[in-house]
Scaffold this motif. Structure first.
Motif, PDB file in Angstrom:
ATOM      1  N   ASP A 138       0.818  -1.204   0.000  1.00  7.72           N
ATOM      2  CA  ASP A 138       0.000   0.000   0.000  1.00  7.72           C
ATOM      3  C   ASP A 138       0.856   1.260   0.000  1.00  7.72           C
ATOM      4  O   ASP A 138       0.508   2.263  -0.628  1.00  7.72           O
ATOM      5  CB  ASP A 138      -0.973  -0.008   1.180  1.00  7.72           C
ATOM      6  N   GLN A 139       2.009   1.222   0.673  1.00 14.49           N
ATOM      7  CA  GLN A 139       2.924   2.368   0.656  1.00 14.49           C
ATOM      8  C   GLN A 139       3.506   2.551  -0.741  1.00 14.49           C
ATOM      9  O   GLN A 139       3.651   3.684  -1.217  1.00 14.49           O
ATOM     10  CB  GLN A 139       4.042   2.158   1.672  1.00 14.49           C
TER      11      GLN A 139
ATOM     12  N   ARG B  50       0.834   4.080  -2.955  1.00 14.57           N
ATOM     13  CA  ARG B  50       0.640   5.509  -2.680  1.00 14.57           C
ATOM     14  C   ARG B  50       1.744   6.343  -3.329  1.00 14.57           C
ATOM     15  O   ARG B  50       1.490   7.425  -3.864  1.00 14.57           O
ATOM     16  CB  ARG B  50       0.614   5.762  -1.174  1.00 14.57           C
TER      17      ARG B  50
ATOM     18  N   GLN C  58       1.084   6.530  -7.023  1.00 13.37           N
ATOM     19  CA  GLN C  58      -0.040   7.438  -7.255  1.00 13.37           C
ATOM     20  C   GLN C  58       0.427   8.895  -7.201  1.00 13.37           C
ATOM     21  O   GLN C  58      -0.063   9.742  -7.951  1.00 13.37           O
ATOM     22  CB  GLN C  58      -1.130   7.191  -6.220  1.00 13.37           C
TER      23      GLN C  58
ATOM     24  N   THR D  38      -6.338   5.088 -10.654  1.00 14.78           N
ATOM     25  CA  THR D  38      -5.750   4.007  -9.857  1.00 14.78           C
ATOM     26  C   THR D  38      -5.841   2.661 -10.565  1.00 14.78           C
ATOM     27  O   THR D  38      -5.128   1.719 -10.206  1.00 14.78           O
ATOM     28  CB  THR D  38      -6.440   3.909  -8.492  1.00 14.78           C
TER      29      THR D  38
END
Length: 362
Positions: free
Chosen positions: A205-206, A209, A212, A221
């Protein structure tokens, strides 16, 4: 036929820019922000020029690399064979092959074409000193930083080009043999570093991010759906490939047919090998073809993008033919006869096939 091929390429490009560039786009986002990372060199270079990566950059960069590769191949073909009427059929079967430029247009943004461009550049570069070996080594290492699968995809062909153009011409000495062994060791060590030390240590998830934050449009996304490939171990890739094996093997007859359509070219290739003046050269060339093909068989067992691998294998054979023509021959090789009905028919079929594909045929 060449004119029709250009029209087909234009059609493939217009089709390609309407598709979502999932894998090519994410490769432009990944850099060395989290430390040494596999498949991150192109993204790191793009980060030097773009704070935010737009989607159109995939097609602009891919198109520019495609044009450079085309220009390099035109120069190579002119130097090896010349643009006369006698070699026009060979040009059609090579430049107009659905394995080559047309499929590179279909895979626009993928990393395969970088290996091809480097190999063509080495076929054009002077090969009179150890600087040529050093150049090939540096280029191979750059390709592995782009994507480590180049170790199987184009690095073996680059090694063949070095052997045929430098070592067979200059001979094997203690000095150049040591340099060659050192070059192989450097490329091998970098591959193992990329494969086993280039995985990300941060949570997925990091990582997502961060990607993104590099996007020109962070709301897209869906274009990050392939971020998992930076976390997928080799064992999982092999397991996925073998799980897809039954369905992918159904494409083998199609691949075999596409290869057979190039029969006049393969015959010319075989005649060129038989015409070599030195028996040792013939044995080295045959061993080189076997070695490059074996590398692709290993790749078939690891990653399931079969259409891409078959296409790049054929391109490697085209490039090895150019290297073979640099060796001394005992006799001239008759060009592909352009007035034979079978050759003309096969030439038109090859011309009209727009691409081979990425995973499955077409």
């Amino acid at each position: 036929m060449l004119a029709v091929n250009f029209a087909v390429v234009a059609g493939v490009f217009l089709y390609k820019i309407t598709r979502e560039p999932y894998v090519p786009y994410i490769h432009l986002l990944v850099d060395y922000h989290f430390g040494f990372t596999k498949r991150a060199l192109i993204g790191a270079v793009m980060a030097l020029f773009f704070a935010k990566i737009p989607v159109w950059l995939v097609f602009a960069l891919g198109g520019a690399v495609w044009l450079v590769t085309l220009a390099l191949f035109v120069k190579l073909f002119r130097r090896t064979f010349g643009f006369d009427d006698a070699h026009a059929p060979l040009l059609v079967f090579m430049a107009g092959s659905p394995f080559f430029l047309k499929n590179f247009m279909h895979t626009l943004g993928h990393f395969d074409i970088y290996g091809c461009a480097v190999a063509i550049g080495l076929l054009l570069a002077p090969a009179y000193s150890l600087a040529f070996v050093a150049l090939a080594t540096a280029a191979s290492m750059i390709l592995i930083l782009i994507h480590h699968i180049h170790l199987l995809m184009y690095v073996p062909t680059i090694a063949v080009i070095v052997v045929l153009r430098y070592y067979l011409a200059q001979g094997f000495s203690r000095q150049n043999s040591i340099v060659g062994i050192a070059a192989i060791a450097c490329v091998g060590l970098l591959f193992f570093a990329a494969q086993f030390l280039g995985s990300l240590a941060v949570p997925p998830d990091q990582f997502s991010r961060y990607l993104q934050s590099r996007m020109a449009d962070p709301t897209r996304t869906d274009l990050l759906s392939f971020s998992y490939i930076w976390y997928q171990p080799l064992a999982r890739e092999i397991a996925d490939t073998w799980a897809r094996m039954p369905s992918n093997l159904l494409g083998i007859p199609v691949f075999a047919l596409l290869i057979w359509l190039h029969a006049p070219l393969w015959k010319y290739f075989g005649d060129s090998i038989r015409a070599l003046a030195i028996e040792f050269h013939r044995r080295v060339v045959i061993a080189a073809i076997v070695a490059v093909s074996a590398a692709y068989l290993i790749m078939f067992a690891i990653v399931f993008d079969y259409s891409r691998w078959i296409s790049n294998w054929a391109v490697c054979m085209f490039l090895i033919l150019h290297a073979v023509k640099s060796l001394p021959a005992s006799q001239s090789v008759p060009p592909i006869p352009g007035d034979e009905r079978k050759v003309t028919l096969l030439g038109w079929v090859v011309t009209l096939v727009p691409r081979v594909g990425i995973v499955r045929p077409f």
